[in-house]
Design an enzyme around this catalytic site. Structure first.
Site, short mmCIF file in Angstrom:
data_model
loop_
_atom_site.label_atom_id
_atom_site.label_comp_id
_atom_site.label_asym_id
_atom_site.label_seq_id
_atom_site.Cartn_x
_atom_site.Cartn_y
_atom_site.Cartn_z
CD GLU A 151 -1.64 -19.67 -4.06
OE1 GLU A 151 -1.39 -19.46 -5.28
OE2 GLU A 151 -0.96 -20.42 -3.35
CD GLU A 206 -1.01 -24.52 -1.84
OE1 GLU A 206 -2.25 -24.44 -1.99
OE2 GLU A 206 -0.20 -24.21 -2.73
#
Length: 418
Positions: A98, A217
Site C-alpha cells: 500500500e 488483498e
C-alpha cells in the site's frame, strides 16, 4: 517496520504490542526459527505462499512528504537467499504494501518503485537461476490509481520485471461504518468496484504488459471489518459478488483478507470454526470453473446473476444472489447461442441446487444453512459435505429473499464450455 534475521548468532527481537505505535506494534524481526516453523505449517497444510517484502529500507523523506531514495535490498535479499537455500517453495515475492498513489501511511513515486522492482527481479533471477520454479514477482500491492499504475507498468514492462500487477480492494469502506449492511445489499454500491476492475483490465491490455491482474488483498471493510457483519452470513453477498466481478474482468487470483484474524477472517478468531464466507469460498472453488460466461438477467436489479463453465464437470454453474429482503424470484435459464443446435439445450432431466440461507433468517448469524441444513463441524472438527439437492431441470430456480444459490446444470451446452 519488519526486518529479517541475517545472522543466527545475533538477537532478533519479535514484535511487541505498543498502543502508541502507528499500527499498534513495535518494530520487529522475523527470525530464521519462526520462518522455518511457518514453512513447516505451509507444508503440512498444502498452502501456496506469497510473502510481502519490506520495501521501506533505505528510504528518505522527500520535500513532498513521500519516501524516496533507492531501496536497500540487502536485508530482504538475505531472507530470499535463506529461503532458496532451504528449498522452501514460494509462489511469489510481493514488493511492499500500500505504497502506490497516495499510499497508506506513506507513499513512493511510481518511477522509484519501478526502479526498485527491476532490481528485485534481477536479484530473484540470480538467486533462483539453478532452481526450476522461480517465484513470481508481484507488485505494487496497493490501492489502484490509474496514473500511478500506468507509469509503473510502462517503466517495468520492457524488462518483464513484474509477473503480477496486484491491487487491494476494501469496497465497503471502514468497518466502523454503521451502514455496512445497507451497502452490502445495495446493487448500485456493489457495482462500484467494477470501475476499478475494468479500468485495470483495460490498462493492462493497452500497455501490452504480460503481467496478470490479481486482487492481492480484499476484506470488504478495512480496519478489521465489523463483528457480526463481515464475519456473518450477510458478508457472503459482497464476497461472492466481488469474486464474480473480479473473474468477469480478467482477474486471475483473488486473495481474501484474511484466513484468520480480526472480524473479516474466514475462520472465527477465537474458535477457529468456519464463518459463512468460508463455506461460500468452498462452494465457489468446487463449482465455478475458470471460464466466465456472459449473462443477461431480465428482472429486478436485486438479483445478481453470474455464470461460469462448471469446474471439473460438464455444463455450467450459475451463481444467483437475491439482495431483496422480502421478495423471492423464480429464475428460468435460456441461451441465445446459435452456433450449435444443442447450445443451451438441457439433455438431462436434473440439475444440482445449492441454496445458502442464514440460520433462523438472521443476516447477522455466523451459521449458514445449505439447503436448510446447518453447516457445522462434526465431532472430529471435519468440514461437512456440501451436498446439493437434485431438481428437475425444467423447473424454475427458486431464489428466496436474502439467499444465495449455486446451480450446476450439467447438461447445459454452452459453446465456450465444450
Amino acid at each position: 517496520m519488519v526486518t529479517y534475521q541475517t545472522d543466527p548468532n545475533k538477537v532478533c527481537k519479535p514484535f511487541v504490542a505498543n498502543a502508541s505505535a502507528y499500527f499498534g506494534y513495535s518494530d520487529g524481526c522475523l527470525s530464521f526459527a519462526r520462518w522455518d516453523e511457518l514453512h513447516e505449517f505451509f507444508n503440512k497444510t498444502g498452502a501456496v505462499v506469497v510473502f510481502g517484502l519490506n520495501a521501506l529500507n533505505g528510504r528518505i523523506t522527500l520535500a513532498d512528504g513521500s519516501l524516496g531514495g533507492p531501496w536497500n535490498h540487502t536485508n530482504a535479499e538475505s531472507l530470499i537467499r535463506y529461503t532458496a537455500k532451504k528449498g522452501y517453495t514460494m509462489l511469489g515475492w510481493e514488493f511492499g504494501n500500500e505504497l502506490s498513489g497516495e499510499g497508506v501511511g506513506t507513499r513512493i513515486h511510481a518511477a522509484q518503485y519501478a526502479e526498485d522492482v527491476i532490481k528485485l527481479k534481477s536479484l530473484v533471477d540470480q538467486i533462483y537461476q539453478d532452481i526450476p520454479d522461480e517465484p513470481l514477482l508481484i507488485a505494487p500491492a496497493g490501492f489502484y490509481e490509474e496514473n500511478w499504475y500506468g507509469e509503473f507498468i510502462d517503466l517495468t514492462k520492457s524488462s518483464s520485471s513484474v509477473n503480477v500487477i496486484s491491487h487491494h480492494l476494501y469496497s465497503l469502506g471502514s468497518g466502523k461504518d454503521e451502514h455496512l449492511v445497507r451497502n452490502i445489499l445495495d446493487p448500485f454500491y456493489l457495482d462500484g468496484v467494477s470501475w476499478t476492475l475494468s479500468n485495470l483490465s483495460a490498462l493492462i491490455k493497452r500497455t501490452g504488459t504480460s503481467a496478470a491482474a490479481w486482487v492481492g488483498e480484499a476484506g470488504g471493510a478495512y480496519g478489521g471489518g465489523r463483528h457480526l457483519v463481515t464475519d456473518s452470513f450477510v458478508s457472503s453477498f459482497w464476497y461472492l459478488d466481488q469474486l464474480a466481478l473480479s473473474s468477469k474482468y480478467g482477474t486471475k487470483t483473488y486473495c481474501r483478507q484474511s484466513l484468520i484474524g480480526e472480524c473479516y477472517g474466514l475462520l472465527d478468531t477465537n474458535t477457529f470454526k468456519p464463518n459463512p464466507d468460508y463455506y461460500s469460498a468452498l462452494l465457489w472453488h468446487k463449482l465455478m470453473g475458470p471460464k466466465v460466461l456472459s449473462v443477461n438477467f431480465n428482472g429486478t436489479n436485486k438479483i445478481r446473476a453470474y455464470a461460469h463453465c462448471a469446474k471439473h464437470s460438464k455444463g455450467i454453474t450459475l451463481l444467483l444472489l437475491n439482495l431483496d429482503q422480502t421478495i423471492g424470484a423464480q429464475v428460468e435459464v435460456s441461451s441465445k447461442a446459435t452456433n450449435s443446435s444443442n447450445s443451451g439445450h438441457l439433455m438431462e432431466s436434473t440439475r444440482e441446487d445449492y441454496h445458502l440461507t442464514a440460520a433462523d433468517g438472521n443476516l447477522y448469524s455466523q451459521t449458514v444453512l445449505l439447503n436448510g441444513e446447518a453447516l457445522l463441524l462434526n465431532f472430529f472438527d471435519e468440514i461437512p459435505a456440501l451436498k446439493p439437492i437434485k431438481v428437475d431441470s425444467s423447473q424454475p430456480i427458486n431464489v428466496a429473499p436474502l439467499s444465495i444459490v449455486f446451480v450446476h446444470l450439467p447438461s447445459f451446452r454452452a459453446p465456450a464450455c465444450l
